[in-house]
Scaffold this motif. Structure first.
Motif, PDB file in Angstrom:
ATOM      1  N   LEU A   1       0.728  -1.082   0.157  1.00  0.00           N
ATOM      2  CA  LEU A   1       0.370   0.064   0.068  1.00  0.00           C
ATOM      3  C   LEU A   1       0.553   1.306   0.050  1.00  0.00           C
ATOM      4  O   LEU A   1       0.538   2.160  -1.042  1.00  0.00           O
ATOM      5  CB  LEU A   1      -0.698   0.163   0.796  1.00  0.00           C
ATOM      6  N   ALA A   2       1.619   0.863   0.311  1.00  0.00           N
ATOM      7  CA  ALA A   2       2.713   2.605   0.766  1.00  0.00           C
ATOM      8  C   ALA A   2       3.483   3.032  -0.375  1.00  0.00           C
ATOM      9  O   ALA A   2       3.100   3.966  -1.317  1.00  0.00           O
ATOM     10  CB  ALA A   2       4.304   2.412   1.884  1.00  0.00           C
ATOM     11  N   PHE A   3       3.582   1.443  -1.174  1.00  0.00           N
ATOM     12  CA  PHE A   3       4.102   1.691  -2.021  1.00  0.00           C
ATOM     13  C   PHE A   3       3.613   2.426  -3.704  1.00  0.00           C
ATOM     14  O   PHE A   3       3.792   3.572  -4.565  1.00  0.00           O
ATOM     15  CB  PHE A   3       4.496   0.047  -3.177  1.00  0.00           C
ATOM     16  N   TRP A   4       1.982   2.127  -3.315  1.00  0.00           N
ATOM     17  CA  TRP A   4       0.830   2.776  -4.090  1.00  0.00           C
ATOM     18  C   TRP A   4       1.011   4.641  -4.143  1.00  0.00           C
ATOM     19  O   TRP A   4      -0.257   4.950  -4.510  1.00  0.00           O
ATOM     20  CB  TRP A   4      -0.250   1.838  -3.916  1.00  0.00           C
ATOM     21  N   ARG A   5       1.464   4.750  -2.444  1.00  0.00           N
ATOM     22  CA  ARG A   5       1.585   5.968  -2.403  1.00  0.00           C
ATOM     23  C   ARG A   5       2.643   6.831  -2.923  1.00  0.00           C
ATOM     24  O   ARG A   5       2.624   8.110  -3.077  1.00  0.00           O
ATOM     25  CB  ARG A   5       1.300   5.878  -0.709  1.00  0.00           C
ATOM     26  N   GLU A   6       3.330   5.926  -3.424  1.00  0.00           N
ATOM     27  CA  GLU A   6       4.972   6.585  -3.910  1.00  0.00           C
ATOM     28  C   GLU A   6       4.431   7.863  -4.683  1.00  0.00           C
ATOM     29  O   GLU A   6       3.711   7.013  -5.339  1.00  0.00           O
ATOM     30  CB  GLU A   6       5.978   5.891  -3.564  1.00  0.00           C
ATOM     31  N   TYR A   7       5.472   8.411  -5.351  1.00  0.00           N
ATOM     32  CA  TYR A   7       5.650   9.162  -6.613  1.00  0.00           C
ATOM     33  C   TYR A   7       6.012   8.285  -7.486  1.00  0.00           C
ATOM     34  O   TYR A   7       7.301   7.609  -7.508  1.00  0.00           O
ATOM     35  CB  TYR A   7       6.406  10.610  -6.596  1.00  0.00           C
ATOM     36  N   HIS A   8       5.231   7.737  -8.396  1.00  0.00           N
ATOM     37  CA  HIS A   8       4.844   6.614  -9.507  1.00  0.00           C
ATOM     38  C   HIS A   8       5.096   6.600 -10.715  1.00  0.00           C
ATOM     39  O   HIS A   8       3.297   6.553 -10.561  1.00  0.00           O
ATOM     40  CB  HIS A   8       5.198   5.215  -9.127  1.00  0.00           C
ATOM     41  N   LEU A   9       4.807   7.031 -12.431  1.00  0.00           N
ATOM     42  CA  LEU A   9       4.614   7.065 -12.962  1.00  0.00           C
ATOM     43  C   LEU A   9       4.050   5.723 -13.567  1.00  0.00           C
ATOM     44  O   LEU A   9       4.439   4.326 -13.095  1.00  0.00           O
ATOM     45  CB  LEU A   9       4.750   7.692 -14.232  1.00  0.00           C
ATOM     46  N   CYS A  10       2.639   5.020 -13.910  1.00  0.00           N
ATOM     47  CA  CYS A  10       2.306   3.956 -14.289  1.00  0.00           C
ATOM     48  C   CYS A  10       1.797   4.028 -15.465  1.00  0.00           C
ATOM     49  O   CYS A  10       2.143   4.819 -16.520  1.00  0.00           O
ATOM     50  CB  CYS A  10       0.708   3.358 -13.272  1.00  0.00           C
ATOM     51  N   THR A  11       1.517   2.984 -15.852  1.00  0.00           N
ATOM     52  CA  THR A  11       0.736   2.277 -17.309  1.00  0.00           C
ATOM     53  C   THR A  11      -0.576   1.836 -16.773  1.00  0.00           C
ATOM     54  O   THR A  11      -0.809   1.435 -15.608  1.00  0.00           O
ATOM     55  CB  THR A  11       1.444   1.170 -17.943  1.00  0.00           C
ATOM     56  N   LEU A  12      -1.417   2.034 -17.783  1.00  0.00           N
ATOM     57  CA  LEU A  12      -2.784   1.921 -18.143  1.00  0.00           C
ATOM     58  C   LEU A  12      -2.815   1.140 -19.405  1.00  0.00           C
ATOM     59  O   LEU A  12      -2.518   1.150 -20.563  1.00  0.00           O
ATOM     60  CB  LEU A  12      -3.594   2.706 -18.149  1.00  0.00           C
ATOM     61  N   THR A  13      -3.236  -0.278 -19.607  1.00  0.00           N
ATOM     62  CA  THR A  13      -3.643  -1.484 -20.706  1.00  0.00           C
ATOM     63  C   THR A  13      -4.865  -1.120 -20.620  1.00  0.00           C
ATOM     64  O   THR A  13      -5.719  -2.171 -19.793  1.00  0.00           O
ATOM     65  CB  THR A  13      -2.669  -2.060 -19.899  1.00  0.00           C
ATOM     66  N   THR A  14      -5.307  -1.118 -21.410  1.00  0.00           N
ATOM     67  CA  THR A  14      -7.001  -1.031 -22.106  1.00  0.00           C
ATOM     68  C   THR A  14      -7.168  -2.123 -23.288  1.00  0.00           C
ATOM     69  O   THR A  14      -5.703  -2.620 -24.174  1.00  0.00           O
ATOM     70  CB  THR A  14      -7.820   0.438 -22.220  1.00  0.00           C
ATOM     71  N   LEU A  15      -7.842  -2.883 -23.665  1.00  0.00           N
ATOM     72  CA  LEU A  15      -8.001  -3.557 -25.125  1.00  0.00           C
ATOM     73  C   LEU A  15      -8.459  -2.574 -26.370  1.00  0.00           C
ATOM     74  O   LEU A  15      -9.737  -2.126 -25.933  1.00  0.00           O
ATOM     75  CB  LEU A  15      -8.717  -5.056 -25.264  1.00  0.00           C
ATOM     76  N   ARG A  16      -8.143  -2.913 -27.463  1.00  0.00           N
ATOM     77  CA  ARG A  16      -8.660  -2.002 -28.392  1.00  0.00           C
ATOM     78  C   ARG A  16      -9.443  -2.706 -29.129  1.00  0.00           C
ATOM     79  O   ARG A  16      -9.613  -4.144 -28.476  1.00  0.00           O
ATOM     80  CB  ARG A  16      -7.720  -2.172 -29.855  1.00  0.00           C
ATOM     81  N   PRO A  17     -11.221  -2.717 -29.674  1.00  0.00           N
ATOM     82  CA  PRO A  17     -11.703  -3.161 -30.653  1.00  0.00           C
ATOM     83  C   PRO A  17     -11.546  -4.146 -30.967  1.00  0.00           C
ATOM     84  O   PRO A  17     -11.913  -5.091 -31.068  1.00  0.00           O
ATOM     85  CB  PRO A  17     -13.072  -2.462 -31.260  1.00  0.00           C
ATOM     86  N   ASP A  18     -10.088  -4.616 -31.574  1.00  0.00           N
ATOM     87  CA  ASP A  18      -9.915  -5.632 -32.517  1.00  0.00           C
ATOM     88  C   ASP A  18      -8.405  -6.719 -30.896  1.00  0.00           C
ATOM     89  O   ASP A  18      -8.397  -7.690 -31.770  1.00  0.00           O
ATOM     90  CB  ASP A  18      -8.690  -5.405 -33.375  1.00  0.00           C
ATOM     91  N   GLY A  19      -8.378  -6.292 -30.035  1.00  0.00           N
ATOM     92  CA  GLY A  19      -7.892  -7.276 -28.840  1.00  0.00           C
ATOM     93  C   GLY A  19      -6.458  -6.989 -28.887  1.00  0.00           C
ATOM     94  O   GLY A  19      -6.252  -7.621 -27.823  1.00  0.00           O
ATOM     95  N   SER A  20      -6.156  -5.903 -29.035  1.00  0.00           N
ATOM     96  CA  SER A  20      -5.245  -5.865 -28.515  1.00  0.00           C
ATOM     97  C   SER A  20      -5.249  -4.838 -28.159  1.00  0.00           C
ATOM     98  O   SER A  20      -5.197  -3.826 -27.826  1.00  0.00           O
ATOM     99  CB  SER A  20      -4.425  -5.146 -30.761  1.00  0.00           C
ATOM    100  N   PRO A  21      -3.804  -4.869 -27.584  1.00  0.00           N
ATOM    101  CA  PRO A  21      -3.015  -3.334 -26.043  1.00  0.00           C
ATOM    102  C   PRO A  21      -3.152  -2.341 -26.904  1.00  0.00           C
ATOM    103  O   PRO A  21      -2.277  -2.017 -27.621  1.00  0.00           O
ATOM    104  CB  PRO A  21      -2.317  -5.150 -25.190  1.00  0.00           C
ATOM    105  N   HIS A  22      -3.633  -1.608 -25.867  1.00  0.00           N
ATOM    106  CA  HIS A  22      -2.815  -0.375 -25.930  1.00  0.00           C
ATOM    107  C   HIS A  22      -2.389  -0.642 -24.114  1.00  0.00           C
ATOM    108  O   HIS A  22      -3.191   0.236 -23.889  1.00  0.00           O
ATOM    109  CB  HIS A  22      -4.496   0.930 -26.416  1.00  0.00           C
ATOM    110  N   VAL A  23      -1.949   0.857 -24.400  1.00  0.00           N
ATOM    111  CA  VAL A  23      -0.216   0.528 -22.851  1.00  0.00           C
ATOM    112  C   VAL A  23      -0.088   2.137 -23.566  1.00  0.00           C
ATOM    113  O   VAL A  23       0.566   2.836 -24.562  1.00  0.00           O
ATOM    114  CB  VAL A  23       0.577  -0.099 -23.038  1.00  0.00           C
ATOM    115  N   VAL A  24      -0.894   2.986 -22.139  1.00  0.00           N
ATOM    116  CA  VAL A  24       0.309   4.612 -22.272  1.00  0.00           C
ATOM    117  C   VAL A  24       0.210   4.742 -20.952  1.00  0.00           C
ATOM    118  O   VAL A  24       0.000   4.039 -19.668  1.00  0.00           O
ATOM    119  CB  VAL A  24      -1.157   5.848 -22.664  1.00  0.00           C
ATOM    120  N   PRO A  25       1.049   5.742 -20.567  1.00  0.00           N
ATOM    121  CA  PRO A  25       1.821   5.907 -19.211  1.00  0.00           C
ATOM    122  C   PRO A  25       0.472   7.130 -19.221  1.00  0.00           C
ATOM    123  O   PRO A  25      -0.278   7.811 -19.507  1.00  0.00           O
ATOM    124  CB  PRO A  25       2.506   7.265 -19.862  1.00  0.00           C
TER     125      PRO A  25
END
Length: 133
Positions: A12-36
């Motif tokens: 939980l402390a790790f999730w309070r520290e300053y870290h940029l993250c990535t979000l992975t969503t799926l495009r309609p064709d099923g391929s991953p879209h990964v963004v900071p």
């Protein structure tokens, strides 16, 4: 890692520290879209939050999944430590929820984002925390 480990004080402390993250969503064709992104995690509510522009690809990907929500993952890493939160995402447009998410972002990242009339919230109901501390 078990769910209990994922709720350890260190995790939980790790999730309070300053870290940029990535979000992975799926495009309609099923391929991953990964963004900071910046992510906040509220373990008591079981929610991760990402503020973003309503015109972003990640928002379109979440909306394309339909009313049941989109399966997504947010991840952060620092050297040998990593943490991932998986769950169902929905786009929220309620001003009070967006304001709360902006406040949480400011707490974690030490800056308040500028005004954006197109800001929305991607709210993730977390069902699988993973990681290595």
């Amino acid at each position: 890692m078990t769910a209990a480990d994922a709720l350890s004080p260190e995790y939980l402390a790790f999730w309070r520290e300053y870290h940029l993250c990535t979000l992975t969503t799926l495009r309609p064709d099923g391929s991953p879209h990964v963004v900071p992104v910046g992510v906040t995690y509220d373990p008591a509510a079981g929610l991760a939050r990402v503020i973003t522009d309503k015109n972003s690809v990640k928002v379109r990907n979440v909306e394309a999944a339909g009313p049941g929500g989109a399966r997504v993952a947010v991840c952060q890493v620092h050297r040998g430590r990593w943490a991932t939160l998986e769950g169902r995402a929905a786009v929220r447009t309620e001003p009070a929820l967006i304001e709360d998410a902006v406040r949480r972002y400011a707490e974690r990242y030490g800056r308040t984002p500028g005004p954006n009339p197109d800001r929305v919230l991607i709210e993730i109901t977390v069902d699988r925390p993973l990681g290595r501390g």
